[in-house]
Design a protein around this motif. Structure first.
Motif, short mmCIF file in Angstrom:
data_model
loop_
_atom_site.label_atom_id
_atom_site.label_comp_id
_atom_site.label_asym_id
_atom_site.label_seq_id
_atom_site.Cartn_x
_atom_site.Cartn_y
_atom_site.Cartn_z
N TYR A 40 19.00 43.42 37.86
CA TYR A 40 20.09 42.46 37.44
C TYR A 40 21.16 43.13 36.87
O TYR A 40 22.33 43.00 37.25
N ASN A 41 20.77 44.18 35.86
CA ASN A 41 22.10 44.99 35.31
C ASN A 41 22.69 45.83 36.16
O ASN A 41 23.73 45.96 36.22
N VAL A 42 21.79 46.38 37.15
CA VAL A 42 22.33 47.40 38.41
C VAL A 42 23.35 46.61 38.96
O VAL A 42 24.44 46.86 39.51
N ALA A 43 22.89 45.12 39.53
CA ALA A 43 23.85 44.46 40.13
C ALA A 43 25.07 44.00 39.29
O ALA A 43 26.18 44.00 40.11
N VAL A 44 25.20 43.90 38.17
CA VAL A 44 26.20 43.63 37.41
C VAL A 44 27.02 44.68 37.46
O VAL A 44 28.40 44.55 37.54
N TRP A 45 26.66 46.06 37.35
CA TRP A 45 27.43 47.13 37.56
C TRP A 45 28.04 47.43 38.92
O TRP A 45 29.11 47.62 38.96
N ALA A 46 27.33 47.07 39.77
CA ALA A 46 27.69 46.88 41.22
C ALA A 46 28.91 45.91 41.39
O ALA A 46 30.19 46.24 42.22
N ARG A 47 28.87 44.95 40.87
CA ARG A 47 29.91 43.87 40.65
C ARG A 47 30.92 44.15 40.25
O ARG A 47 32.25 44.34 40.74
N ARG A 48 31.00 45.07 39.21
CA ARG A 48 32.17 45.63 38.46
C ARG A 48 32.83 46.88 39.39
O ARG A 48 34.10 46.93 39.31
N ILE A 49 32.11 47.52 40.15
CA ILE A 49 32.62 48.50 41.10
C ILE A 49 33.32 47.86 42.04
O ILE A 49 34.26 47.98 42.71
N ARG A 50 32.73 46.47 42.65
CA ARG A 50 33.30 45.88 43.51
C ARG A 50 34.93 45.31 43.20
O ARG A 50 35.71 45.21 43.96
N ILE A 51 34.83 44.72 41.89
CA ILE A 51 35.98 44.22 41.49
C ILE A 51 36.87 45.14 41.02
O ILE A 51 37.85 45.09 41.40
N SER A 52 36.54 46.30 40.65
CA SER A 52 37.68 47.54 40.42
C SER A 52 38.21 47.73 41.70
O SER A 52 39.36 48.45 41.73
N GLN A 53 37.54 47.81 42.72
CA GLN A 53 38.08 48.34 44.06
C GLN A 53 39.40 47.36 44.49
O GLN A 53 40.42 47.45 45.28
N ARG A 54 39.78 46.12 43.91
CA ARG A 54 40.86 45.28 44.18
C ARG A 54 42.04 45.86 43.69
O ARG A 54 43.05 45.48 44.04
N ALA A 55 42.07 46.73 42.93
CA ALA A 55 43.03 47.71 42.34
C ALA A 55 43.62 48.62 43.30
O ALA A 55 44.68 49.02 43.06
N ILE A 56 42.93 48.95 44.19
CA ILE A 56 43.43 50.13 44.92
C ILE A 56 44.50 50.06 45.85
O ILE A 56 45.44 50.89 45.70
N PRO A 57 44.77 48.53 46.52
CA PRO A 57 46.02 48.40 47.15
C PRO A 57 47.32 48.67 46.34
O PRO A 57 48.26 49.23 46.68
N GLY A 58 47.11 48.07 45.18
CA GLY A 58 48.20 48.24 44.23
C GLY A 58 48.69 49.52 43.87
O GLY A 58 49.69 49.97 43.93
N LEU A 59 47.59 50.35 43.35
CA LEU A 59 47.66 51.60 42.99
C LEU A 59 48.37 52.54 44.32
O LEU A 59 49.08 53.41 44.22
N LEU A 60 47.82 52.40 45.40
CA LEU A 60 48.54 52.94 46.77
C LEU A 60 49.75 52.48 47.06
O LEU A 60 50.68 53.59 47.23
N SER A 61 50.24 51.51 46.61
CA SER A 61 51.61 51.07 46.65
C SER A 61 52.44 51.82 45.91
O SER A 61 53.82 52.12 46.13
N LEU A 62 51.89 52.13 44.69
CA LEU A 62 52.81 52.73 43.63
C LEU A 62 53.26 54.27 44.27
O LEU A 62 54.33 54.90 43.78
N VAL A 63 52.26 54.78 45.12
CA VAL A 63 52.69 56.05 45.64
C VAL A 63 53.28 55.93 47.15
O VAL A 63 53.42 56.86 47.69
N GLY A 64 53.60 54.38 47.58
CA GLY A 64 54.51 54.56 48.83
C GLY A 64 53.34 54.30 50.15
O GLY A 64 54.01 54.50 51.13
N VAL A 65 52.14 54.29 49.72
CA VAL A 65 51.12 53.87 50.63
C VAL A 65 50.98 52.46 51.19
O VAL A 65 50.55 51.58 50.26
N ASN A 66 51.05 52.06 52.53
CA ASN A 66 51.00 50.56 52.76
C ASN A 66 49.43 50.39 53.19
O ASN A 66 48.68 50.96 53.90
N ALA A 67 48.69 49.84 51.83
CA ALA A 67 47.20 49.70 52.14
C ALA A 67 46.65 48.99 53.31
O ALA A 67 45.83 49.43 53.73
N PRO A 68 47.20 47.80 53.57
CA PRO A 68 46.66 46.90 54.67
C PRO A 68 46.92 47.80 56.08
O PRO A 68 46.10 47.78 56.96
#
Length: 493
Positions: A112-140
């Protein structure tokens, strides 16, 4: 295209069932083992170093000689052992109370605790498009281009959207439904974080806390005259530290500096019972090793950190007592706040102390006799009942003086020796003249050996001095790639 609610859904967390965690060493409960292991480690390691001391093994790696231990310390070994036991009793009481504040340990929740950390990793990926846009990359757009050849990477770039990863999940009433699933890399990373990275960070935080706690309290004990004379001066009766004197302290100081400091680190770092078991034990082993008085080149604890036996030994000397406060792990506070010893190589100081202590021992040996008698007594005591022995020793008068050695002092001792030797001469079966001849020869050989031993001692003084100065290379030569003065001290800058 925006992610749909289904795509944004997180994988479900698995159910778990808690069961009491079996003891690490059955049948001893883990909380009790946490109390016992540091004490056992302290005495086992201390007695190993004490055995090396008594057998005089590895003398070339000793920071101090046995003569210095005997002459420079201001407390007996018995007093040291007694006070250490007192501190360990206090330590056990505090540890018991600390254990009562800790919840019981259970197993069954790791998945269960491993799955909690896997969820955190999944949620953290949601910030990637915004970070890429800061350097001018179109994530979609980038994700669309990668989707054909690298679908997994495309999903990461798009913010953790994995519509192609699903699994069947069964709920409590036996109903099954499709739900998002974790990727293999998310599970592997989550396991790495849960089992290794987080515990290592917790352990590192505990070390940082206990090092900080001990540095500032230890420094205060030296900077405040009342604190030093009332509490900490007891520990510094050991100018020549040895292993089982590591925890020789005033009971209040032992509680405040060691026991309470380690307890605070345990709590603030959020360690589990088993993590605390190893943290307390490792801290104890490090403290004993730092007070061992040996710079063993194969001892890993002498090289893992710059805080080792040589570094701390400087703090125990009269000329370095207000430096090198750091303990038990690292020396960063000394270096940041400017309290590290900066006097460079101290080989000459150590050699001087060694020779002075040896001279005092040699002087004591000259004044001490096996029989606990004094030659002056021969002239002051009444001659009775030996007053006529010299006159009656007729057989002895025929023996040449060179065969009557060693020569006793004048007075009553001369009478006693004459009567004793006359009795030996009268014993024709087991004694006789030959006994005196053999004793005279043995005395001559013994005196010759003593003269040679003295010459060897004088000659070895230089040899041992050179060897001692060689500790510079042994202690610091392989430490962090630095070279410096003896005992881990850098040269004055």
């Amino acid at each position: 295209m925006a992610n749909s609610p289904v795509q944004n859904a997180l994988p479900p967390l698995p159910a778990y069932h808690l069961t009491p965690l079996p003891p690490l060493v059955a049948p001893i409960p883990d909380k009790l083992l946490t109390l016992l292991l540091p004490i056992a480690a302290y005495w086992i390691l201390s007695m190993m170093f004490h055995w090396i001391d008594t057998k005089d093994y590895f003398s070339q790696y000793r920071l101090h000689t046995p003569a210095e231990v005997l002459k420079r310390n201001h407390v007996s070994r018995w007093e040291v052992a007694r006070d250490v036991v007192i501190q360990q009793v206090v330590q056990t009481i505090v540890g018991t109370l600390l254990g009562m504040t800790e919840p019981d340990d259970f197993s069954g929740k790791d998945e269960y605790n491993v799955a909690v950390w896997a969820r955190r990793i999944r949620i953290s990926q949601r910030a990637i498009p915004g970070l890429l846009s800061l350097v001018g990359v179109n994530a979609p757009g980038l994700a669309k281009n990668l989707a054909g050849s690298y679908p997994m990477l495309a999903s990461v770039v798009s913010g953790g959207s994995y519509p192609f990863l699903t699994e069947m999940v069964t709920f409590g009433r036996g109903q099954s439904t499709s739900a998002p699933a974790f990727t293999v890399w998310e599970i592997v990373l989550a396991k790495t974080l849960y089992w290794y990275v987080v515990p290592a960070l917790q352990f590192g935080l505990a070390i940082l806390i206990v090092d900080t706690w001990q540095y500032f309290l230890h420094r205060a004990m030296h900077m405040n005259k009342w604190l030093y004379t009332t509490f900490h001066s007891r520990h510094h009766r050991l100018y020549v530290p040895y292993a089982f004197g590591a925890l020789y302290n005033h009971p209040f100081e032992g509680f405040l500096l060691d026991t309470l400091g380690a307890s605070v680190a345990f709590k603030l770092a959020g360690l589990s019972t088993r993590q605390g078991m190893w943290f307390f034990t490792c801290s104890t082993i490090k403290t004993v090793d730092d007070h061992s008085g040996y710079a063993l080149p194969w001892d890993p604890l002498q090289h893992l950190t710059s805080n080792n036996a040589g570094y701390h030994d400087v703090h125990h000397q009269s000329w370095g007592i207000k430096t090198n406060f750091s303990q038990p792990f690292f020396t960063f506070w000394d270096r940041i706040l400017g309290t590290v010893w900066t006097g460079g190589d101290v080989s000459v100081r150590y050699e001087r102390a060694r020779l002075t202590a040896q001279r005092r021992v040699d002087q004591d040996n000259k004044q001490r006799t096996i029989t606990h008698s004094s030659a002056a007594d021969s002239m002051t005591q009444d001659f009775k009942p030996y007053q006529d022995e010299l006159q009656n020793a007729l057989k002895l008068q025929q023996v040449p003086p060179e065969e009557q050695v060693p020569s006793p002092p004048k007075g009553k001792a001369e009478q006693q020796a004459a009567g004793s030797r006359e009795q030996v001469l009268e014993d024709h079966r087991d004694g006789g003249h030959q006994v005196l001849i053999e004793e005279a020869q043995e005395e001559k050989e013994a005196r010759s050996m003593i003269r040679k031993s003295n010459r060897r001692r004088a000659a070895s003084s230089l040899t041992q001095s050179d060897s001692f100065r060689g500790l510079t290379e042994r202690v610091t030569g392989s430490m962090h790639g630095r070279t410096g003065g003896i005992l881990g001290m850098e040269s004055s800058r």
